[in-house]
Design an enzyme around this catalytic site. Structure first.
Site, PDB file in Angstrom:
ATOM      1  N   GLN A 145       0.820  -1.220   0.000  1.00 56.25           N
ATOM      2  CA  GLN A 145       0.000   0.000   0.000  1.00 56.25           C
ATOM      3  C   GLN A 145       0.852   1.269   0.000  1.00 56.25           C
ATOM      4  OE1 GLN A 145      -1.655  -1.018   4.131  1.00 56.25           O
ATOM      5  NE2 GLN A 145      -1.691   1.216   4.231  1.00 56.25           N
ATOM      6  N   CYS A 151      -5.381   0.603   3.657  1.00 59.68           N
ATOM      7  CA  CYS A 151      -5.383  -0.815   4.007  1.00 59.68           C
ATOM      8  C   CYS A 151      -6.759  -1.435   3.817  1.00 59.68           C
ATOM      9  CB  CYS A 151      -4.970  -0.961   5.465  1.00 59.68           C
ATOM     10  SG  CYS A 151      -6.118  -0.148   6.592  1.00 59.68           S
ATOM     11  N   HIS A 288      -6.005  -0.995  11.445  1.00 60.61           N
ATOM     12  CA  HIS A 288      -5.455  -1.591  10.229  1.00 60.61           C
ATOM     13  C   HIS A 288      -6.369  -2.700   9.717  1.00 60.61           C
ATOM     14  CE1 HIS A 288      -2.455  -2.361   7.297  1.00 60.61           C
ATOM     15  NE2 HIS A 288      -1.956  -3.459   7.837  1.00 60.61           N
ATOM     16  N   ASN A 311      -0.790  -9.294   4.878  1.00 59.73           N
ATOM     17  CA  ASN A 311      -0.691  -7.853   5.078  1.00 59.73           C
ATOM     18  C   ASN A 311      -0.449  -7.179   3.725  1.00 59.73           C
ATOM     19  OD1 ASN A 311      -0.552  -5.386   6.342  1.00 59.73           O
ATOM     20  ND2 ASN A 311       1.134  -5.918   7.715  1.00 59.73           N
TER      21      ASN A 311
END
Ligand SMILES: *[C@@H]1O[C@H](CO)[C@@H](O)[C@H](O)[C@H]1NC(C)=O
Ligand SMILES: *[C@@H]1O[C@H](CO)[C@@H](O)[C@H](O)[C@H]1NC(C)=O
Length: 347
Positions: A145, A151, A288, A311
């Site tokens: 990102q 996110c 997140h 992630n």
């Protein structure tokens, strides 16, 4: 005699002192030098360039403090995870928190609990001891990102890529940028944060999402290109929230498909996580959005159960971009609040 003795004694201690001074200065110079070398190497590895010498010195000091923390943590043993000098190693924890992440928790948690959505996996009982959606071809490669707090888009896209693969047999990398640029009429705010559930709502209304290739990621807020966005590549029919604060419900969902989860990723151990089963430090201030793409119940890692989490910080963070997070902790919110606001698209 007495004065001579005391003289000698003084002389002796002076010698000792000067040896000690020269030795400790040398070792300090050495460690400072090797730390500087490590910083240079790290800069090259991560393509980091500083604007001037002052900035470099400032960053070096932070890097050094982080490396010292990492080494003390790792050599202390007894931890199930290790820290490392990843791409966030020259940032203070405050800076890290300010520029990454980007999940805006929805305030009306109370409302959420009252209006309970359907949970299609409610009666599912056949959860396997382990599941890794990567091995089923339902997970695209790790994305990054960058310094854009979206996110939420990466999380929503990853779970959508998953359900699309499971229903159509095709794994297609979908566009986060379309969400960043075009999902702007509601509460989502591109690089300034958003919610996965809102992204699902946008996909339903917009009749799908286009591909990453057609609408590539730029890591900045842009103007919505309706031309790029017009060619939908994957559609969803709806989304459901996993009953909150219940890891056994989350287990049922993750056993069936990749699931979007919100976590508190603001801690310095999360920032510098490198490998192993993460067991905290973290709180439950959700900041997140990530994606649970697997689970593990028994066997390796000395029996520590974990969630396998994808992630969006590139492959140089964590275990090639992934983190294993302890599962079935004492707190009902789950580790870092992972069971608080989980949801998944349906198709
Ligand atoms: C689960 O089982 C109960 C009892 O049979 C039933 O009422 C409920 O509708 C089922 N839930 C789902 C999602 O199928
Ligand atoms: C598991 O246990 C072994 C032996 O006690 C130890 O060396 C190892 O570090 C442990 N692994 C983890 C992930 O805790």
């Amino acid at each position: 005699m007495a004065s001579l003795a005391s003289h000698r004694c003084l002389l002796f201690s002076l010698v000792i002192f000067s040896i000690w001074v020269s030795l400790s200065t040398a070792s300090r110079d050495l460690s400072e030098t090797s730390m500087k070398e490590r910083h240079e190497k790290w800069m090259a590895q991560h393509g980091r360039v500083y604007k001037d010498a002052a900035e470099k010195l400032h960053r070096f000091k932070i890097f050094k403090a982080n490396v010292e923390y990492i080494e003390a943590f790792n050599s202390a043993g007894a931890h199930k995870y290790k820290l490392g000098a990843n791409q966030f190693a020259d940032l203070t924890n405050e800076e890290f928190r300010a520029s990454y992440n980007g999940f805006r928790p929805s305030k009306p948690n109370v409302l959420k609990a009252a209006v309970r959505s359907n949970f299609k996996y409610e009666n599912f009982t056949a959860a396997p001891a382990s599941m890794d959606w990567r091995t089923k071809g339902a997970v695209t490669p790790i994305k990054n990102q960058g310094q854009c707090g979206c996110c939420w888009a990466f999380s929503a896209v990853a779970s959508t890529e998953g359900i699309h693969k499971l229903t159509t047999g095709k794994l297609i990398s979908l566009s986060e940028q379309e969400l960043v640029d075009c999902d702007t009429s509601g509460e989502d705010q591109g690089c300034n944060g958003g919610l996965m559930d809102n992204a699902f709502k946008f996909m339903i209304k917009n009749k799908g999402l286009t591909t990453e290739a057609r609408y590539p990621y730029t890591a900045t807020d842009g103007t919505c290109s309706s031309k790029k966005a017009s060619a939908s590549a994957a559609t969803i029919t709806g989304y459901e929230d996993v009953p909150a604060n219940d890891e056994s419900s989350l287990l049922k969902a993750v056993a069936n498909q990749p699931v979007s989860v919100a976590i508190d990723a603001g801690g310095s151990d999360f920032q510098l996580y490198s490998s192993g089963v993460f067991t905290g430090e973290c709180g439950t201030e959700l900041d997140h959005g990530v994606t649970a793409v697997g689970l593990y119940s028994s066997g390796a890692s000395n029996g520590t159960k974990y969630w396998l989490v994808k992630n969006s910080w590139g492959a140089s963070w964590g275990e090639k971009g992934y983190i294993r997070m302890e599962r079935d902790v004492d707190a009902e919110e789950g580790l870092c609040g992972i069971a608080m606001q989980a949801s998944y698209p349906t198709a």
